[in-house]
Design an enzyme around this catalytic site. Sequence first.
Site, PDB file in Angstrom:
ATOM      1  N   ASP A 114       0.697  -1.267  -0.239  1.00 43.09           N
ATOM      2  CA  ASP A 114      -0.343   0.314   0.398  1.00 43.09           C
ATOM      3  C   ASP A 114       0.967   1.675  -0.253  1.00 43.09           C
ATOM      4  O   ASP A 114       2.199   0.666   0.950  1.00 43.09           O
ATOM      5  CB  ASP A 114      -0.839  -0.998   0.911  1.00 43.09           C
ATOM      6  CG  ASP A 114      -2.054   0.760   1.725  1.00 43.09           C
ATOM      7  OD1 ASP A 114      -2.505   1.276   0.139  1.00 43.09           O
ATOM      8  OD2 ASP A 114      -2.847   1.215   2.183  1.00 43.09           O
ATOM      9  N   HIS A 115       0.703   2.448  -1.396  1.00 44.97           N
ATOM     10  CA  HIS A 115       1.124   3.540  -0.887  1.00 44.97           C
ATOM     11  C   HIS A 115       2.298   3.651  -1.110  1.00 44.97           C
ATOM     12  O   HIS A 115       3.568   4.431   0.001  1.00 44.97           O
ATOM     13  CB  HIS A 115       0.648   4.624   0.646  1.00 44.97           C
ATOM     14  CG  HIS A 115      -1.023   4.753   0.553  1.00 44.97           C
ATOM     15  ND1 HIS A 115      -0.791   5.559  -0.914  1.00 44.97           N
ATOM     16  CD2 HIS A 115      -2.274   4.489   0.982  1.00 44.97           C
ATOM     17  CE1 HIS A 115      -2.273   6.063  -0.485  1.00 44.97           C
ATOM     18  NE2 HIS A 115      -2.709   5.583   1.071  1.00 44.97           N
ATOM     19  N   HIS A 129      -8.107   9.419   4.184  1.00 43.56           N
ATOM     20  CA  HIS A 129      -7.613   8.162   5.622  1.00 43.56           C
ATOM     21  C   HIS A 129      -7.949   8.634   6.748  1.00 43.56           C
ATOM     22  O   HIS A 129      -7.882   9.695   7.566  1.00 43.56           O
ATOM     23  CB  HIS A 129      -5.685   7.887   5.032  1.00 43.56           C
ATOM     24  CG  HIS A 129      -5.434   7.902   3.703  1.00 43.56           C
ATOM     25  ND1 HIS A 129      -4.918   8.580   2.700  1.00 43.56           N
ATOM     26  CD2 HIS A 129      -5.523   6.501   3.390  1.00 43.56           C
ATOM     27  CE1 HIS A 129      -4.671   7.550   2.015  1.00 43.56           C
ATOM     28  NE2 HIS A 129      -5.138   6.729   1.762  1.00 43.56           N
ATOM     29  N   GLY A 130      -7.528   7.514   7.809  1.00 43.25           N
ATOM     30  CA  GLY A 130      -7.508   7.552   9.304  1.00 43.25           C
ATOM     31  C   GLY A 130      -8.873   7.635  10.238  1.00 43.25           C
ATOM     32  O   GLY A 130      -8.287   8.949  10.860  1.00 43.25           O
ATOM     33  N   VAL A 150      -9.630  -1.117   3.785  1.00 38.84           N
ATOM     34  CA  VAL A 150     -10.383  -0.744   5.077  1.00 38.84           C
ATOM     35  C   VAL A 150      -8.919  -0.679   6.241  1.00 38.84           C
ATOM     36  O   VAL A 150      -9.134  -1.833   5.826  1.00 38.84           O
ATOM     37  CB  VAL A 150     -11.835  -1.490   6.095  1.00 38.84           C
ATOM     38  CG1 VAL A 150     -11.445  -0.777   6.921  1.00 38.84           C
ATOM     39  CG2 VAL A 150     -12.982  -1.031   4.470  1.00 38.84           C
ATOM     40  N   HIS A 201      -9.906   4.940  -1.497  1.00 39.61           N
ATOM     41  CA  HIS A 201      -9.277   4.702  -0.187  1.00 39.61           C
ATOM     42  C   HIS A 201      -9.915   5.395   0.926  1.00 39.61           C
ATOM     43  O   HIS A 201     -10.803   6.152   0.652  1.00 39.61           O
ATOM     44  CB  HIS A 201      -7.594   5.536   0.361  1.00 39.61           C
ATOM     45  CG  HIS A 201      -6.440   4.962  -1.079  1.00 39.61           C
ATOM     46  ND1 HIS A 201      -5.567   4.547  -0.076  1.00 39.61           N
ATOM     47  CD2 HIS A 201      -6.430   4.404  -2.332  1.00 39.61           C
ATOM     48  CE1 HIS A 201      -4.945   3.290  -1.390  1.00 39.61           C
ATOM     49  NE2 HIS A 201      -5.231   3.550  -2.088  1.00 39.61           N
TER      50      HIS A 201
HETATM   51  P1  13P Z   1      -8.537   4.257   6.529  1.00 43.51           P
HETATM   52  O1  13P Z   1      -7.517   4.269   7.381  1.00 43.51           O
HETATM   53  O2  13P Z   1      -8.971   5.498   6.769  1.00 43.51           O
HETATM   54  O3  13P Z   1      -9.780   2.980   6.185  1.00 43.51           O
HETATM   55  O4  13P Z   1      -7.911   3.505   4.843  1.00 43.51           O
HETATM   56  C1  13P Z   1      -7.241   2.699   4.712  1.00 43.51           C
HETATM   57  C2  13P Z   1      -6.843   2.865   3.361  1.00 43.51           C
HETATM   58  O5  13P Z   1      -7.317   3.357   2.022  1.00 43.51           O
HETATM   59  C3  13P Z   1      -5.716   2.744   3.173  1.00 43.51           C
HETATM   60  O6  13P Z   1      -4.645   2.832   1.676  1.00 43.51           O
END
Ligand code: 13P
Length: 287
Positions: A81-82, A179-180, A230, A207
């Site tokens: 991821d990312h 995010h978050g 998620v 995301h």
């Molecule tokens: P959340 O942590 O906000 O659910 O997002 C997860 C995400 O997009 C990971 O790249």
Amino acid sequence: MYTTLKEVTATATELNFTVGAFNAHNLEMLPEMIRAAKEMGAPIIIQTSVDTAKYIGYEVLVSVVKTMAENEMVDAVLHLDHARNFDDIKEAIDQGYTSVMYDGSHLPFKENILKTKAVVEYAHKHGVSVEGELGTIGGTEEGIHVAENDKVYTKPEDALAFVEATGIDALAIAIGTNHGQFKSKTEVNLPLLKEIHAIVDIPLVIHGGTGVKEEDYPELINNGIRKFNVGTELLVNWTKMAKESFEETAVNKSLRYNVIPANEVCHDIVKHKIGLFMNSNSPLQVR
Ligand code: 13P
């Protein structure tokens, strides 16, 4: 089967559902996530940040996800991821991840295209799928701020040009999610998603899924979202349960007693989310 993002999202497109992509922060929570997918008869994407991959070990994560996918007969993808650094992406691919995200969303458009394209070339040579990102999705990742710029929504015509120029397998779009975000819910820009979906024919990715209202899921699925991330919801609830257990524990009691309830909370959340993602709604019943 241990499989790729391209494979699972192709099935999701054909059958009109979305594949849950769940962030694992430690090895403990991971098997329960895959078991939840098995119970739902659904594919699953397990994703890790670069830092989590380095903490656990790329190779260890590959072994666990691959072994469980084969033994439990679940279609599972292991996705980075990312990632912003080519060396990290190369490491993941060389060690056996089946999908990677190159996040060049902070770069000028042309530079994002060039760097994403280089990742696609290397990944596709190794049979690995690539997710790119256009626009900036705000918020925090693992408690750390991820987008330097103010939020920029994805422009449909840029999305089309980006997809054509890079050859990516899935596109993360900025349509109002963060995010978050776990203390409140966001307003997703559905008209913008519809515009993007009308001209971009590859799987689209959400995301910041924790902050998305569950009642919005059907519209997102019906408009091309084929990977739904998620992370924070699992992280927050694993931590809450672990805090409770560790607070009460005797110091010489097996760690299992403290960690298993936290893993089970993740199991229940993943199962509930997959139910909604598959349009087969299973109510959340946290043990
Ligand atoms: P959340 O942590 O906000 O659910 O997002 C997860 C995400 O997009 C990971 O790249």
